[in-house]
Design an enzyme around this catalytic site. Sequence first.
Site, PDB file in Angstrom:
ATOM      1  N   TYR A 161     112.683 -89.444 -54.033  1.00 55.50           N
ATOM      2  CA  TYR A 161     111.957 -89.123 -54.992  1.00 55.50           C
ATOM      3  C   TYR A 161     112.763 -88.163 -55.960  1.00 55.50           C
ATOM      4  CZ  TYR A 161     108.570 -85.870 -57.691  1.00 55.50           C
ATOM      5  OH  TYR A 161     108.020 -85.090 -58.595  1.00 55.50           O
ATOM      6  N   ASN A 205     106.622 -75.824 -57.824  1.00 52.73           N
ATOM      7  CA  ASN A 205     105.363 -76.335 -56.822  1.00 52.73           C
ATOM      8  C   ASN A 205     104.172 -76.128 -57.796  1.00 52.73           C
ATOM      9  OD1 ASN A 205     107.441 -76.843 -54.932  1.00 52.73           O
ATOM     10  ND2 ASN A 205     105.625 -77.854 -53.816  1.00 52.73           N
TER      11      ASN A 205
HETATM   12  P1  NAD Z   1      99.596 -86.997 -60.335  1.00 49.90           P
HETATM   13  O1  NAD Z   1      99.754 -88.204 -59.141  1.00 49.90           O
HETATM   14  O2  NAD Z   1      98.248 -86.496 -60.316  1.00 49.90           O
HETATM   15  O3  NAD Z   1      99.630 -87.817 -61.592  1.00 49.90           O
HETATM   16  C1  NAD Z   1     100.597 -88.858 -62.092  1.00 49.90           C
HETATM   17  C2  NAD Z   1      99.838 -89.654 -62.930  1.00 49.90           C
HETATM   18  O4  NAD Z   1     100.673 -90.920 -63.254  1.00 49.90           O
HETATM   19  C3  NAD Z   1      98.603 -90.441 -62.093  1.00 49.90           C
HETATM   20  O5  NAD Z   1      97.376 -90.202 -63.093  1.00 49.90           O
HETATM   21  C4  NAD Z   1      99.018 -91.699 -61.986  1.00 49.90           C
HETATM   22  O6  NAD Z   1      97.870 -92.517 -62.106  1.00 49.90           O
HETATM   23  C5  NAD Z   1      99.760 -92.110 -63.031  1.00 49.90           C
HETATM   24  N1  NAD Z   1     100.800 -93.124 -62.816  1.00 49.90           N
HETATM   25  C6  NAD Z   1     101.609 -93.254 -61.623  1.00 49.90           C
HETATM   26  N2  NAD Z   1     102.267 -94.437 -61.581  1.00 49.90           N
HETATM   27  C7  NAD Z   1     102.046 -95.181 -62.966  1.00 49.90           C
HETATM   28  C8  NAD Z   1     102.208 -96.226 -63.571  1.00 49.90           C
HETATM   29  N3  NAD Z   1     103.438 -96.991 -63.091  1.00 49.90           N
HETATM   30  N4  NAD Z   1     102.195 -96.474 -64.784  1.00 49.90           N
HETATM   31  C9  NAD Z   1     101.107 -95.613 -65.561  1.00 49.90           C
HETATM   32  N5  NAD Z   1     100.519 -94.503 -64.938  1.00 49.90           N
HETATM   33  C10 NAD Z   1     101.264 -94.160 -63.722  1.00 49.90           C
HETATM   34  O7  NAD Z   1     100.989 -85.988 -60.145  1.00 49.90           O
HETATM   35  P2  NAD Z   1     100.897 -84.834 -60.759  1.00 49.90           P
HETATM   36  O8  NAD Z   1     100.919 -83.675 -59.668  1.00 49.90           O
HETATM   37  O9  NAD Z   1      99.926 -84.482 -61.934  1.00 49.90           O
HETATM   38  O10 NAD Z   1     102.353 -85.151 -61.294  1.00 49.90           O
HETATM   39  C11 NAD Z   1     102.654 -84.999 -62.714  1.00 49.90           C
HETATM   40  C12 NAD Z   1     104.416 -85.278 -63.064  1.00 49.90           C
HETATM   41  O11 NAD Z   1     104.920 -83.992 -62.743  1.00 49.90           O
HETATM   42  C13 NAD Z   1     105.049 -86.277 -62.344  1.00 49.90           C
HETATM   43  O12 NAD Z   1     105.941 -86.894 -62.951  1.00 49.90           O
HETATM   44  C14 NAD Z   1     105.500 -85.189 -61.147  1.00 49.90           C
HETATM   45  O13 NAD Z   1     106.639 -85.995 -60.578  1.00 49.90           O
HETATM   46  C15 NAD Z   1     105.819 -84.011 -61.843  1.00 49.90           C
HETATM   47  N6  NAD Z   1     105.824 -82.976 -61.010  1.00 49.90           N
HETATM   48  C16 NAD Z   1     104.871 -82.487 -60.220  1.00 49.90           C
HETATM   49  C17 NAD Z   1     104.834 -81.357 -59.515  1.00 49.90           C
HETATM   50  C18 NAD Z   1     103.622 -80.866 -58.524  1.00 49.90           C
HETATM   51  O14 NAD Z   1     103.659 -79.902 -57.926  1.00 49.90           O
HETATM   52  N7  NAD Z   1     102.578 -81.507 -58.795  1.00 49.90           N
HETATM   53  C19 NAD Z   1     106.170 -80.730 -59.207  1.00 49.90           C
HETATM   54  C20 NAD Z   1     107.059 -81.205 -60.001  1.00 49.90           C
HETATM   55  C21 NAD Z   1     107.101 -82.322 -60.742  1.00 49.90           C
END
Ligand code: NAD
Length: 305
Positions: free
Chosen positions: A140, A169
């Site tokens: 990842y 986070n």
């Molecule tokens: P999440 O899983 O809630 O949101 C991801 C969204 O992307 C979902 O709605 C999912 O349906 C959509 N998705 C996944 N694959 C897809 C595809 N192939 N086509 C279209 N849509 C797709 O995750 P989140 O926690 O809201 O994270 C959002 C972003 O932030 C991500 O890129 C994640 O890597 C990044 N991030 C999150 C965190 C955290 O702590 N939550 C930390 C660092 C980075």
Amino acid sequence: MKAVVTGGAGFIGSHLVKGLLEGGAIVHVIDNLSSGIREHVAPGAVLHTEDVRSAEAKQIIASVKPEVVYHLAARADVQQSILAPAFDASVNITGTINILDACKTACVNKIIFASTSGVYGNLEKERITERDPAIPISFYGLSKLTAESYIHMYSQLYCLSYTILRYGNVYGPGQTAKGEGGVIANFMERTINNLPLYINGDGEQTRDFIYVRDVVRANLAAAHHADQETIHVSTGKSTSVNRIVELLRDMHTAEIDLHYRPAQSGDIKHSCLSNQKARTSLQWESAVSIEQGIAETYRSWLQSQ
Ligand code: NAD
């Protein structure tokens, strides 16, 4: 302003969509609902249920012609990336290339990318800066770092502006108990249902937990600041998993049953990100303390029961 938010049905994306709408933007969401929830997309936004790797996603960006694309759609799960690296790479790298290509074709001004502290792996440093070496220890982290490199290259070749935001986070209302920052959501869900809590390792592992409202503010600021920059979105403070349990114990009326089990592979021991650069380049700083954020998140879980 017109904006496209990929992953706008997800935890962070759905909060961002609300923030953009409140600021008067026209918002289109591209999300395949693999982990996102249709009902979490604010009614004022247009939801396109498509995969970011598809020709349809490209077509949507071409016809909407947004000024800004917020690219959050991802497979955001460290453990799943270890089990299925090809799928992780397909969504996180190929999906990003497809969105970058769409930005190029539609002459989008700027892409704002959701990256992660996971790119640094197990870097032994009290507070990591953006200049420190990024050596991921999970697929990842590697796929996010590779996506960042594609953004740099597209920017150089096609004059596409970008800001890469590396989040700590993220936690807050609406988060499900899976995925990258899921430890707080997992503890909330189990605490409210009076189920035992399981801690991987000794609980002294620390994270830079950042409240989702602060992350939305950073994304909104990036539309106008920090072109061609990579910036931490963080509190600059370490909080241990044991401390999160303590805060929950202070609020929850029933006894919390706590169990420790072995640490998982790919898990990082300590992670704390300096937010100095965000203060100057992005003109943003975190505003919500861990005590306030945990209390708000706990209340929202209680209300959702
Ligand atoms: P999440 O899983 O809630 O949101 C991801 C969204 O992307 C979902 O709605 C999912 O349906 C959509 N998705 C996944 N694959 C897809 C595809 N192939 N086509 C279209 N849509 C797709 O995750 P989140 O926690 O809201 O994270 C959002 C972003 O932030 C991500 O890129 C994640 O890597 C990044 N991030 C999150 C965190 C955290 O702590 N939550 C930390 C660092 C980075």
